[in-house]
Scaffold this active site. Structure first.
Site, PDB file in Angstrom:
ATOM      1  N   ARG A 154       0.839  -1.206   0.000  1.00 23.01           N
ATOM      2  CA  ARG A 154       0.000   0.000   0.000  1.00 23.01           C
ATOM      3  C   ARG A 154       0.875   1.257   0.000  1.00 23.01           C
ATOM      4  O   ARG A 154       0.565   2.263  -0.620  1.00 23.01           O
ATOM      5  CB  ARG A 154      -0.971   0.016   1.184  1.00 23.01           C
ATOM      6  CG  ARG A 154      -1.765   1.316   1.271  1.00 23.01           C
ATOM      7  CD  ARG A 154      -3.043   1.268   2.121  1.00 23.01           C
ATOM      8  NE  ARG A 154      -2.995   0.348   3.234  1.00 23.01           N
ATOM      9  CZ  ARG A 154      -2.329   0.566   4.369  1.00 23.01           C
ATOM     10  NH1 ARG A 154      -1.667   1.680   4.552  1.00 23.01           N
ATOM     11  NH2 ARG A 154      -2.351  -0.337   5.327  1.00 23.01           N
ATOM     12  N   TYR A 213     -17.384  15.734 -15.331  1.00 20.37           N
ATOM     13  CA  TYR A 213     -17.725  14.312 -15.419  1.00 20.37           C
ATOM     14  C   TYR A 213     -18.789  13.966 -14.370  1.00 20.37           C
ATOM     15  O   TYR A 213     -18.716  14.426 -13.226  1.00 20.37           O
ATOM     16  CB  TYR A 213     -16.451  13.477 -15.203  1.00 20.37           C
ATOM     17  CG  TYR A 213     -16.691  11.998 -15.150  1.00 20.37           C
ATOM     18  CD1 TYR A 213     -16.985  11.279 -16.305  1.00 20.37           C
ATOM     19  CD2 TYR A 213     -16.629  11.305 -13.950  1.00 20.37           C
ATOM     20  CE1 TYR A 213     -17.219   9.919 -16.258  1.00 20.37           C
ATOM     21  CE2 TYR A 213     -16.852   9.936 -13.892  1.00 20.37           C
ATOM     22  CZ  TYR A 213     -17.152   9.253 -15.051  1.00 20.37           C
ATOM     23  OH  TYR A 213     -17.380   7.900 -14.997  1.00 20.37           O
ATOM     24  N   ASP A 224      -8.660  17.605 -14.878  1.00 17.47           N
ATOM     25  CA  ASP A 224      -8.892  16.238 -15.347  1.00 17.47           C
ATOM     26  C   ASP A 224      -8.471  16.201 -16.817  1.00 17.47           C
ATOM     27  O   ASP A 224      -9.104  16.824 -17.666  1.00 17.47           O
ATOM     28  CB  ASP A 224     -10.377  15.898 -15.163  1.00 17.47           C
ATOM     29  CG  ASP A 224     -10.718  14.460 -15.564  1.00 17.47           C
ATOM     30  OD1 ASP A 224     -10.014  13.897 -16.434  1.00 17.47           O
ATOM     31  OD2 ASP A 224     -11.699  13.922 -15.025  1.00 17.47           O
ATOM     32  N   LYS A 278      -9.437   4.909 -19.434  1.00 18.44           N
ATOM     33  CA  LYS A 278      -9.767   5.336 -20.796  1.00 18.44           C
ATOM     34  C   LYS A 278      -8.536   5.211 -21.706  1.00 18.44           C
ATOM     35  O   LYS A 278      -8.061   4.118 -21.926  1.00 18.44           O
ATOM     36  CB  LYS A 278     -10.351   6.749 -20.761  1.00 18.44           C
ATOM     37  CG  LYS A 278     -11.390   6.968 -19.652  1.00 18.44           C
ATOM     38  CD  LYS A 278     -12.678   6.216 -19.868  1.00 18.44           C
ATOM     39  CE  LYS A 278     -13.576   6.185 -18.638  1.00 18.44           C
ATOM     40  NZ  LYS A 278     -13.924   7.482 -18.069  1.00 18.44           N
TER      41      LYS A 278
HETATM   42  C1  LIG Z   1     -14.342   7.884 -16.800  1.00 16.04           C
HETATM   43  C2  LIG Z   1     -13.957   9.224 -16.326  1.00 16.04           C
HETATM   44  C3  LIG Z   1     -13.697   9.474 -14.970  1.00 16.04           C
HETATM   45  C4  LIG Z   1     -13.856   8.412 -13.910  1.00 16.04           C
HETATM   46  O1  LIG Z   1     -12.931   7.395 -14.045  1.00 16.04           O
HETATM   47  P1  LIG Z   1     -13.217   5.865 -13.544  1.00 16.04           P
HETATM   48  O2  LIG Z   1     -11.957   5.175 -13.932  1.00 16.04           O
HETATM   49  O3  LIG Z   1     -14.427   5.394 -14.277  1.00 16.04           O
HETATM   50  O4  LIG Z   1     -13.440   5.915 -12.083  1.00 16.04           O
HETATM   51  C5  LIG Z   1     -13.295  10.748 -14.605  1.00 16.04           C
HETATM   52  N1  LIG Z   1     -13.166  11.732 -15.520  1.00 16.04           N
HETATM   53  C6  LIG Z   1     -13.423  11.532 -16.830  1.00 16.04           C
HETATM   54  C7  LIG Z   1     -13.279  12.670 -17.786  1.00 16.04           C
HETATM   55  C8  LIG Z   1     -13.828  10.281 -17.274  1.00 16.04           C
HETATM   56  O5  LIG Z   1     -14.090  10.102 -18.577  1.00 16.04           O
END
Ligand SMILES: *Cc1c(COP(=O)(O)O)cnc(C)c1O
Length: 391
Positions: A51, A103, A175, A200
């Site tokens: 961890r 998001y 983000d 993603k």
């Molecule tokens: C999918 C997504 C998230 C969240 O990510 P997870 O891996 O699904 O928890 C946050 N920000 C954006 C822009 C996303 O497309």
């Protein structure tokens, strides 16, 4: 030649490939060990418990830090775990400004969890400088942005937000999931902390969930490390390895996907059934100039409007190549319907107010042959019966 001098195309390889001095194995091993033997009572090794730190995770965290030009990287079990960790740098009584096109999972966290801990929020269109300035309170600590936005691809001027936020002694968190460090490096534009859903583009194959943070300063890095270890939402070691494997092809994938997205955007614009295409790579798109002042591509995600939910239904039924699902950023083209998927929690009025019309579809373009994709849309549009032959 140091890692910093390398181009991203080389960096994705050199930061993820490290020949082992003992065996010569070129890939970092998957170190599936929760605990690490210590030499004796007085000396402790670099690692003690996974961890707190793990050699495989270290390679991943160093790779993303190098790609984002940050001081330190951190890997989490999901994008939301990374985002939650970033918000945990706030304290009771603090206030955060969040971009209105955020998001859905972040919206839920900010509106339904943060208030339980005495953290106040304001949603504002961060691309409107007057509105942004007006949203600051004496206790505002963070401005949280996401650009381009989901699913309307609205572009926010990152440098402008940074300037205003820093004047008010607030940090900027961005983000960067949609752009990836290949196309946009927010830390170079003054942002303090970058977030990713590694699920993603970075992983890129719709297989694992992962989240990442990269910090600009050592102090913020230390704060995130403390929370990562204290909260414990770290990325599993096998998934660290899969994410490293994804990063090796990140650059070639996103460039191919973005080239396809630009071609399809132009093609869709010429289709009679399509009422509008949102894609920052299009010359006539509102955010185009700001996009190319801060990023090198329009990315691989676009959205387009086919007028009605009925047309959406027919299209989804007729298309053969795109998978119809949530998520984005993968080698396969993914078509999704925000009103019933990512933005289902909004009322129709809220959706329409932020440009999510009933005929809006989001397309995350994959690496398939772009002419096959266009031909597939062509045959589907023809079945809907409103398209004329374009080619
Ligand atoms: C999918 C997504 C998230 C969240 O990510 P997870 O891996 O699904 O928890 C946050 N920000 C954006 C822009 C996303 O497309």
């Amino acid at each position: 030649m140091s890692i910093e001098d390398l181009s991203d195309d080389t960096k994705v390889i050199k930061t993820t490939t490290r020949p082992d001095p003992e065996t010569g194995a070129i890939n970092p091993p998957i170190q599936l060990s929760s605990t690490f033997a210590q030499p004796d009572l007085d000396h402790f090794g670099k690692y003690d418990y996974t961890r707190s730190g793990n050699p495989t995770r270290d390679v991943l965290e160093e790779s993303i830090a190098a790609l984002e030009h940050g001081t330190r990287g951190f890997a989490f079990s999901t994008g939301m775990a990374a985002i939650s960790t970033a918000f945990l740098t706030l304290h009771q009584g603090d206030h955060v400004i969040v971009t209105s096109d955020v998001y859905g999972g972040t919206f839920r966290l900010v509106t339904q969890l943060l208030p339980n801990y005495g953290i106040d929020y304001t949603f504002v269109d961060c691309d409107d400088p007057a509105a942004l300035k007006a949203a600051f309170k004496p206790n505002t600590k963070v401005v949280y942005i996401e650009t381009p936005s989901n699913p309307t691809l609205k572009v926010t001027d990152i440098r402008q937000v940074v300037q205003i936020a820093h004047q008010h002694d607030a940090l900027v968190f961005a983000d960067n999931t949609f752009m990836t460090p290949i196309f946009q490096k927010p830390l170079d534009l003054g942002v303090d902390l970058v977030l990713h859903s590694g699920t993603k583009f970075l992983a890129g194959h719709s297989d694992i969930l992962a989240g990442l943070i990269v910090t600009k300063t050592k102090e913020l890095g230390d704060a995130i490390y403390f929370i990562q270890n204290a909260m414990g939402a770290t990325l599993g070691i096998s998934d660290c390895w899969l994410l490293l494997r994804g990063i090796k092809t990140l650059s070639v994938r996103v460039k191919a996907e973005a080239a396809n997205a630009l071609a399809i955007s132009k093609w869709l614009q010429a289709q009679p059934i399509v009422e509008g295409v949102n894609y920052p790579g299009l010359d006539n798109f509102a955010g185009h100039d700001v996009q190319f002042s801060q990023a090198t591509s329009g990315g691989a995600v676009l959205s387009f409007d086919v007028g009605t939910e009925d047309n959406v239904r027919k299209l989804v039924k007729e298309l053969k190549i795109p998978v119809f699902s949530v998520s984005l950023g993968a080698v396969e083209t993914i078509l999704s319907y925000p009103p019933k998927m990512s933005h289902a929690e909004l009322t129709p009025e809220e959706r329409h107010a932020c440009g999510i019309s009933d005929g809006l579809l989001r397309l995350s373009v994959g690496v398939e042959d772009v002419e096959d994709l266009e031909a597939d849309f062509q045959q589907a549009f023809e079945k809907i019966g409103v398209s004329q032959l374009q080619r």
